[in-house]
Enzyme design. Structure first.
Site, short mmCIF file in Angstrom:
data_model
loop_
_atom_site.label_atom_id
_atom_site.label_comp_id
_atom_site.label_asym_id
_atom_site.label_seq_id
_atom_site.Cartn_x
_atom_site.Cartn_y
_atom_site.Cartn_z
CD GLU A 1 -13.98 -2.86 -3.78
OE1 GLU A 1 -13.47 -1.92 -4.40
OE2 GLU A 1 -13.34 -3.82 -3.34
CE LYS B 1 -7.02 2.12 -5.75
NZ LYS B 1 -5.77 1.32 -5.84
CB VAL C 1 -12.17 -1.32 0.88
CG1 VAL C 1 -12.59 -1.61 2.32
CG2 VAL C 1 -12.26 -2.57 0.03
CG ASP D 1 1.57 1.64 -1.07
OD1 ASP D 1 0.46 1.92 -0.56
OD2 ASP D 1 1.69 1.28 -2.25
CB SER E 1 -4.63 0.00 1.74
OG SER E 1 -5.91 0.37 1.31
CB ALA E 2 -6.76 5.06 2.80
CG ASP E 3 -8.88 -0.51 1.69
OD1 ASP E 3 -9.27 0.57 1.20
OD2 ASP E 3 -8.78 -1.56 1.03
CE LYS F 1 -6.00 -5.50 -3.15
NZ LYS F 1 -7.26 -5.01 -2.60
N1 PSU Z 1 -10.32 -6.45 -3.71
C1 PSU Z 1 -10.31 -7.05 -4.93
N2 PSU Z 1 -10.03 -6.27 -6.02
C2 PSU Z 1 -9.79 -4.91 -5.91
C3 PSU Z 1 -9.79 -4.30 -4.62
C4 PSU Z 1 -10.07 -5.13 -3.56
O1 PSU Z 1 -10.55 -8.26 -5.03
O2 PSU Z 1 -9.58 -4.25 -6.93
C5 PSU Z 1 -9.55 -2.81 -4.47
C6 PSU Z 1 -10.39 -2.27 -3.32
O3 PSU Z 1 -11.14 -1.18 -3.79
C7 PSU Z 1 -9.38 -1.81 -2.29
C8 PSU Z 1 -8.27 -1.37 -3.17
O4 PSU Z 1 -9.87 -0.79 -1.45
O5 PSU Z 1 -8.21 -2.44 -4.14
C9 PSU Z 1 -6.98 -1.17 -2.40
O6 PSU Z 1 -6.15 -0.32 -3.14
P1 PSU Z 1 -4.86 0.34 -2.44
O7 PSU Z 1 -3.97 -0.83 -2.17
O8 PSU Z 1 -4.31 1.28 -3.48
O9 PSU Z 1 -5.34 1.05 -1.21
MN MN Z 2 -1.34 2.56 -1.55
#
Ligand code: PSU
Ligand code: MN
Length: 300
Positions: free
Chosen positions: A25, A86, A106, A138, A140-142, A159
């Site tokens: 990514e 992003k 992701v 909230d 993640s769409a992951d 995370k």
């Molecule tokens: N893992 C890391 N650092 C990051 C991310 C993942 O170690 O910056 C990023 C990835 O791109 C993941 C995103 O998809 O954070 C998730 O963001 P959100 O919580 O807004 O969906």
């Molecule tokens: Mn989010």
């Protein structure tokens, strides 16, 4: 409209030859790590994948074109340009049509990798359910993306800024496969152990390759498989929890929400830990790249 996907020479050659590929990514480069180490880490990750016999395919959008595999000047652009947003899956078509540039999360990376026929993906920590999601919604769409794609994702769990227990429940509901690499405990990103069990443990890339093959045989391949690979040298838990609590309070005070939350908290960790979280994050990604390449090779 220009052709929507451009492959780097190296990736195009690997696809033609049927050589193992690993998707990477770009959000981690543009929004997850500070300059200038973001670029050196990105370059190092690609090198590690090559050293393990696979080809890296870093995915990003540049000037309205989806790139699968970046030339070195393109990787530099993602790391250093100020106009890189992003992008999740829902943003892709908009950014393409408007001719803009973005790093892919992701979710978006896995979506594009699947179109390109790439089956293995390495990242740091997945997105998931945020703390307080019962009010903020909230998530993640992951998670939803991985519930619809044929992808094997190597990560250090989700995370640790997230609600890990809720995320594990969502992974179960979404039928996303989960195995621990040499562990029965779910890793916690900066921590080797998030405090939760993983039912299934695997001890070799070959074992993971067999699972990937079995997924196809039983038609569960469109619900991704997560390979959770714990970091070797973790952050002291008390320090971690203290930095996280301060970061969450600061995010709430500053009114940070939506897609800004994750980059904000990662940056808070890097600053508050005086670089310790940055070096751990770097180790996480490098180790996941190595394992992902080994799996891609074993799968061949
Ligand atoms: N893992 C890391 N650092 C990051 C991310 C993942 O170690 O910056 C990023 C990835 O791109 C993941 C995103 O998809 O954070 C998730 O963001 P959100 O919580 O807004 O969906
Ligand atoms: Mn989010």
């Amino acid at each position: 409209m220009k052709s929507a996907i451009k492959f780097s020479t190296e990736v195009a050659d690997a696809i033609t030859a049927g050589n193992p590929l690993v998707a990477l990514e770009s959000t981690i480069i543009s929004h997850g790590l500070p300059r200038p180490s973001n670029l050196s880490v990105a370059i190092e990750c690609e090198e590690i994948i090559r050293a393990h016999g696979a080809v890296p395919a870093t995915i990003a959008l540049l000037d309205g074109v989806v790139h699968v595999g970046l030339e070195s000047y393109e990787l530099e652009a993602i790391a250093n340009r100020d106009d890189i947003s992003k992008a999740s899956i829902r943003d892709l078509a908009i950014i393409i049509a408007q001719g803009k540039s973005a790093a892919t999360t992701v979710a978006a990376t896995a979506h594009i990798a699947a179109i390109a026929g790439i089956k293995i993906f390495a990242t740091g920590g997945l997105g998931g359910v945020h703390r307080g999601a019962n009010e903020s919604f909230d998530e993640s769409a992951d998670l939803t993306a991985l519930s619809q794609l044929d992808m094997t994702v190597v990560c250090a769990g989700v995370k640790s800024i997230l609600d890990v227990h809720a995320t594990l429940e969502r992974l179960e509901t979404l039928a996303i496969g989960l195995v621990g690499f040499k562990t029965n405990r779910f890793p916690g990103f900066y921590l080797t152990d998030s405090g939760f069990d993983i039912e299934h443990r695997v001890d070799s890339p070959d074992e993971i390759a067999s699972i990937i093959k079995a997924r196809t045989a039983i038609s569960t391949q469109f619900k991704s498989l997560i390979v959770a690979n714990p970091v070797k040298k973790e952050m002291a838990k008390a320090r971690h929890d203290q930095i996280l609590a301060a970061g969450l309070a600061k995010a709430a005070h500053d009114g940070i929400d939506g897609k800004a939350v994750t980059p904000f908290l990662l940056e808070h960790f890097h600053t508050a830990s005086h670089g310790e979280s940055l070096s751990i994050n770097t180790e996480i990604i490098k180790s996941n790249c190595a394992l992902a390449a080994e799996i891609a090779v074993a799968l061949k």
